[in-house]
Design a protein around this motif. Structure first.
Motif, PDB file in Angstrom:
ATOM      1  N   HIS A 188      51.195  80.842  26.287  1.00  0.00           N
ATOM      2  CA  HIS A 188      50.832  82.066  25.582  1.00  0.00           C
ATOM      3  C   HIS A 188      51.727  82.281  24.359  1.00  0.00           C
ATOM      4  O   HIS A 188      51.238  82.590  23.264  1.00  0.00           O
ATOM      5  N   VAL A 189      53.032  82.106  24.534  1.00  0.00           N
ATOM      6  CA  VAL A 189      53.964  82.278  23.414  1.00  0.00           C
ATOM      7  C   VAL A 189      53.731  81.200  22.355  1.00  0.00           C
ATOM      8  O   VAL A 189      53.798  81.466  21.146  1.00  0.00           O
ATOM      9  N   ALA A 190      53.437  79.971  22.780  1.00  0.00           N
ATOM     10  CA  ALA A 190      53.162  78.899  21.827  1.00  0.00           C
ATOM     11  C   ALA A 190      51.905  79.212  21.008  1.00  0.00           C
ATOM     12  O   ALA A 190      51.867  78.954  19.789  1.00  0.00           O
ATOM     13  N   ARG A 191      50.896  79.769  21.658  1.00  0.00           N
ATOM     14  CA  ARG A 191      49.673  80.125  20.923  1.00  0.00           C
ATOM     15  C   ARG A 191      49.957  81.201  19.888  1.00  0.00           C
ATOM     16  O   ARG A 191      49.454  81.138  18.756  1.00  0.00           O
ATOM     17  N   ILE A 192      50.794  82.177  20.248  1.00  0.00           N
ATOM     18  CA  ILE A 192      51.153  83.234  19.300  1.00  0.00           C
ATOM     19  C   ILE A 192      51.905  82.643  18.104  1.00  0.00           C
ATOM     20  O   ILE A 192      51.690  83.037  16.949  1.00  0.00           O
ATOM     21  N   ALA A 193      52.779  81.678  18.388  1.00  0.00           N
ATOM     22  CA  ALA A 193      53.607  81.112  17.326  1.00  0.00           C
ATOM     23  C   ALA A 193      52.799  80.321  16.301  1.00  0.00           C
ATOM     24  O   ALA A 193      53.152  80.296  15.116  1.00  0.00           O
ATOM     25  N   VAL A 194      51.725  79.670  16.741  1.00  0.00           N
ATOM     26  CA  VAL A 194      50.971  78.798  15.829  1.00  0.00           C
ATOM     27  C   VAL A 194      49.701  79.459  15.296  1.00  0.00           C
ATOM     28  O   VAL A 194      49.044  78.886  14.423  1.00  0.00           O
ATOM     29  N   GLN A 195      49.362  80.639  15.791  1.00  0.00           N
ATOM     30  CA  GLN A 195      48.136  81.290  15.333  1.00  0.00           C
ATOM     31  C   GLN A 195      48.347  81.897  13.954  1.00  0.00           C
ATOM     32  O   GLN A 195      49.194  82.788  13.794  1.00  0.00           O
ATOM     33  N   PRO A 196      47.625  81.463  12.951  1.00  0.00           N
ATOM     34  CA  PRO A 196      47.850  81.963  11.581  1.00  0.00           C
ATOM     35  C   PRO A 196      47.525  83.446  11.447  1.00  0.00           C
ATOM     36  O   PRO A 196      46.502  83.932  11.929  1.00  0.00           O
ATOM     37  N   GLY A 197      48.440  84.175  10.813  1.00  0.00           N
ATOM     38  CA  GLY A 197      48.203  85.578  10.496  1.00  0.00           C
ATOM     39  C   GLY A 197      48.293  86.534  11.672  1.00  0.00           C
ATOM     40  O   GLY A 197      48.061  87.739  11.505  1.00  0.00           O
ATOM     41  N   TYR A 198      48.642  86.044  12.836  1.00  0.00           N
ATOM     42  CA  TYR A 198      48.689  86.917  14.019  1.00  0.00           C
ATOM     43  C   TYR A 198      50.078  87.543  14.143  1.00  0.00           C
ATOM     44  O   TYR A 198      51.087  86.838  14.108  1.00  0.00           O
ATOM     45  N   ARG A 199      50.121  88.855  14.276  1.00  0.00           N
ATOM     46  CA  ARG A 199      51.386  89.580  14.417  1.00  0.00           C
ATOM     47  C   ARG A 199      51.431  90.273  15.774  1.00  0.00           C
ATOM     48  O   ARG A 199      50.782  91.300  15.976  1.00  0.00           O
ATOM     49  N   PRO A 200      52.169  89.710  16.709  1.00  0.00           N
ATOM     50  CA  PRO A 200      52.239  90.334  18.041  1.00  0.00           C
ATOM     51  C   PRO A 200      53.046  91.625  18.018  1.00  0.00           C
ATOM     52  O   PRO A 200      53.994  91.767  17.232  1.00  0.00           O
ATOM     53  N   ARG A 201      52.652  92.555  18.833  1.00  0.00           N
ATOM     54  CA  ARG A 201      53.381  93.821  18.968  1.00  0.00           C
ATOM     55  C   ARG A 201      54.163  93.798  20.275  1.00  0.00           C
ATOM     56  O   ARG A 201      53.645  93.412  21.314  1.00  0.00           O
TER      57      ARG A 201
END
Length: 203
Positions: free
Chosen positions: A98-111
C-alpha cells in the motif's frame, strides 16, 4: 507434634528467596532477548555480528540503565503465537504494498491523521509490545504512549474519511487482542473477552 511457628517461615524463606531470584533472572533474560530483537530490526539484517552486537548493547543497557521491573505474569501459547505471526506477516506485506503504491502513484497526495487508541489491557508489557508491533507496520508511527490511561497515539498514513480512522483503531485493537492471546495471562484474556462481549451487545 509441630515445631514453633517461626520454623515454617524460616524454611520457606530461602525457597521464596530462590524463586524471587529465579524470576528476576528470567525477567532479565526476556528483556535482553527483546533488546536483541529490536537491535536486529534497527539494523534490518539478522546475522552473527548483529546478534553479538545486540547482546553486548542489551547487556550494557540492562547494567548501566536499568529499567523498572516489569514482571511477566502471562503464559506463552505457541498456537496463538503462530496465529499472531502469520497475520502480522500478512499485514506487513499488505501495508508495504500500500505504501509503495502511494509512493509511485503520480500526483497522489496522501492525507495523514493522528488518532488515540485506548488499549483494553493497559499493562506496561502489553503497551510496549503493541506499540512496537504497530510501529513496525508501514504507514503507522507511534507518537506517544500515555501509560496512565493505557492509550497509544499514532500517526496513520492515507486517511480520507472518518471511516478510515475507525478502521485504523480497530486494526490496532485486533493486533492487541492477538498479542494478549499469545502471551497474556488468564485474567487478561478474561478481561479482553468481557470487553469484546460488551462491545458486541452495546446498542
Amino acid at each position: 507434634m509441630t515445631g514453633p511457628p517461626g520454623t515454617a517461615r524460616d524454611a520457606a524463606g530461602p525457597a521464596a528467596s530462590g524463586r524471587g531470584r529465579l524470576r528476576r533472572w528470567r525477567d532479565q533474560a526476556v528483556a535482553l532477548g527483546w533488546l536483541v530483537v529490536v537491535w536486529n530490526l534497527l539494523w534490518g539484517d539478522i546475522n552473527w555480528a548483529n546478534l553479538v552486537g545486540g547482546l553486548l548493547a542489551g547487556g550494557a543497557v540492562l547494567v548501566f540503565f536499568p529499567l523498572p521491573a516489569v514482571s511477566f505474569g502471562g503464559r506463552l501459547r505457541p498456537r496463538a503465537l503462530l496465529v499472531f505471526a502469520g497475520h502480522f506477516a500478512a499485514e506487513l506485506v499488505s501495508a508495504s504494498l500500500h505504501v509503495a503504491r502511494i509512493a509511485v502513484q503520480p500526483g497522489y497526495r496522501p492525507r495523514g491523521a493522528i488518532i488515540g487508541v485506548q488499549l483494553r489491557v493497559p499493562t506496561d508489557l502489553n503497551l510496549a509490545l503493541t506499540a512496537e508491533a504497530v510501529s513496525l507496520v508501514p504507514g503507522t508511527l507511534i507518537l506517544e504512549v500515555d501509560r496512565d490511561s493505557g492509550t497509544l497515539y499514532l500517526h496513520v498514513l492515507d486517511t480520507h474519511r472518518p471511516a478510515d480512522l475507525d478502521v485504523a483503531r480497530e486494526r490496532t485493537r485486533i493486533l492487541e487482542r492477538r498479542i494478549v492471546r499469545a502471551v497474556g495471562s488468564t485474567a487478561e484474556l478474561r478481561r479482553l473477552e468481557t470487553d469484546s462481549t460488551e462491545r458486541e451487545t452495546r446498542p
